[in-house]
Design a protein around this motif. Structure first.
Motif, short mmCIF file in Angstrom:
data_model
loop_
_atom_site.label_atom_id
_atom_site.label_comp_id
_atom_site.label_asym_id
_atom_site.label_seq_id
_atom_site.Cartn_x
_atom_site.Cartn_y
_atom_site.Cartn_z
N VAL A 284 0.92 -1.14 -0.01
CA VAL A 284 0.07 0.08 0.03
C VAL A 284 0.99 1.23 0.00
O VAL A 284 1.86 1.23 0.82
CB VAL A 284 -0.80 -0.05 1.01
CG1 VAL A 284 -1.71 1.31 1.19
CG2 VAL A 284 -1.62 -1.10 1.48
N ALA A 285 0.61 2.10 -0.98
CA ALA A 285 1.45 3.40 -1.13
C ALA A 285 0.71 4.81 -1.06
O ALA A 285 -0.61 4.57 -1.65
CB ALA A 285 2.48 3.28 -2.31
N LEU A 286 1.31 5.69 -0.52
CA LEU A 286 0.63 7.19 -0.88
C LEU A 286 1.48 7.69 -1.83
O LEU A 286 2.67 7.85 -1.97
CB LEU A 286 0.75 7.96 0.54
CG LEU A 286 0.14 9.37 0.48
CD1 LEU A 286 -1.33 8.93 0.64
CD2 LEU A 286 0.44 10.11 1.71
N GLN A 287 0.58 8.04 -2.98
CA GLN A 287 1.33 8.94 -4.22
C GLN A 287 0.27 9.97 -4.40
O GLN A 287 -0.79 9.84 -4.69
CB GLN A 287 1.36 7.91 -5.31
CG GLN A 287 2.34 6.78 -5.16
CD GLN A 287 2.63 6.02 -6.38
OE1 GLN A 287 1.73 6.01 -7.40
NE2 GLN A 287 3.19 4.92 -6.32
N ARG A 288 1.07 11.25 -4.38
CA ARG A 288 0.25 12.21 -4.55
C ARG A 288 -1.19 12.37 -3.88
O ARG A 288 -2.30 12.64 -4.16
CB ARG A 288 -0.40 12.59 -6.05
CG ARG A 288 1.25 12.77 -6.75
CD ARG A 288 0.96 12.87 -8.39
NE ARG A 288 1.92 12.49 -9.08
CZ ARG A 288 2.65 13.40 -10.07
NH1 ARG A 288 1.68 14.36 -10.35
NH2 ARG A 288 3.52 13.16 -10.65
N ASN A 289 -1.21 11.88 -2.42
CA ASN A 289 -2.29 11.94 -1.37
C ASN A 289 -3.14 11.00 -1.78
O ASN A 289 -4.26 11.13 -0.93
CB ASN A 289 -2.55 13.47 -1.46
CG ASN A 289 -2.95 13.76 -0.01
OD1 ASN A 289 -2.37 13.17 1.14
ND2 ASN A 289 -3.57 14.81 0.16
#
Ligand code: F6P
Length: 319
Positions: A284-289
């Protein structure tokens, strides 16, 4: 999918408890049985399982550390260790595993997925050094811990007109030094990703003293080297009174910030959703919110780069 398990592995990070809570509560909400594995992969090999219920994760969202405890496990890096772990999960009927930790932990998650036990990673480390995600759980709290400490040091640095060299954590990454350095207005930030010359550092310090600054704060990421060595270099070139503080593990403890609690809750819940959708070998990743699922092997192959724009900005603003 009927039974899932969750573990925390590697260095603990504030917000891991909020992530465990989200895995357990979202798992139960979706009709799963959820098990906690204590002490990371070493607990898996020792079969240290505990069934989690709704109450077992009550009163933890605001606590640092990890209620499941954590460990760095050398045995799990071996073929025998991986084989044993896979067999234990199969025998116990675990259909999916959520691994909350850093890149070392994700290698274990990926190896399990390749052996047929679906695993999903949730990035939890104060270092913010995992490729593929803009933010890791624990980073924001660690930066805030560092800021609070440096603000206190600044009071005494000004009173004595001293130079302080303050070492922050981050393993090989400069993210904590960069964010904390910009936030405290450090005169100089040294990070492993940006080469520096001690002559230039001293020159900048001298110029800022000449402009009337009454103290100098240098923030050094541990990946650059030891703060004591850098302080000795400055002292020998300037003759100034120089002091060293190594912030160390105080950065890793304490109540998680709102940013970490929210991030951990979102990521933990999404990890369960991914397993239910049949996705594995993902992080799971956060990319550009926005939360996205990235391939664990792609993330592992990538290189983490801190935001060097912060480095440039900090240099401009600290003149
Ligand atoms: O990865 C988190 C971290 O705190 C690093 O910043 C640091 O280099 C390392 O762990 C310290 O490890 P330990 O807690 O084993 O001393």
């Amino acid at each position: 999918m009927k039974r899932i398990a969750v573990l925390t592995s590697g260095g603990d990070a504030p917000g891991m408890n909020a992530a465990i809570r989200a895995v357990v509560r979202n798992g139960i909400y979706r009709g799963l049985k959820v098990y906690g594995i204590r002490k990371g992969f070493s607990g898996l090999l020792n079969e240290d399982f505990v069934e989690m219920d709704l109450r077992s994760v009550a009163d933890i969202i605001h606590r640092g550390g990890t209620i499941l405890q954590t460990a760095r496990c050398e045995e799990f890096k071996t073929e025998e260790g991986l084989h044993k772990g896979t067999e234990i999960l199969r025998r116990r009927g675990i259909d999916g595993l959520v691994v909350i930790g850093g890149d070392g932990s994700f290698r274990g998650a990926l190896a399990l997925t390749r052996r047929g036990v679906p695993a999903v990673g949730v990035p939890g480390t104060i270092d913010n050094d995992i490729p593929g995600t803009d933010l890791t759980i624990g980073f924001d709290t660690a930066v805030n811990n560092a800021i609070q400490a440096v603000d206190k040091i600044r009071d005494t640095a000004t009173s004595h007109e001293r130079t302080f060299v303050i070492e922050v954590m981050g393993r090989r990454a400069g993210d904590i030094a960069l964010a904390a350095g910009l936030a405290v207005g450090a005169e100089t930030i040294l990070i492993p990703e940006e080469p520096y010359s001690i002559d230039e550092v001293v020159d900048r310090l001298k110029k800022s003293v000449a402009r009337g600054k009454r103290h100098s704060i240098l923030l050094v990421a541990e990946g650059v080297g030891q703060a004591t060595d850098i302080a000795a270099e400055i002292r020998s070139r300037t003759g100034w009174e120089t002091r060293v503080t190594v912030l160390g593990h105080l950065q890793r403890g304490g109540s998680p910030t709102a940013v970490d609690r929210v991030l951990a809750s979102r990521m933990g819940a999404m990890a369960v959703d991914l397993l239910l959708e049949g996705q594995s070998g993902k992080m799971v990743a956060l990319q550009r919110n926005a939360l996205v699922a990235v391939d664990l092997d792609e993330a592992m192959k990538g290189t983490h780069r801190p935001d060097l724009g912060l480095y440039t900005l900090a240099r401009i603003l600290s003149i």
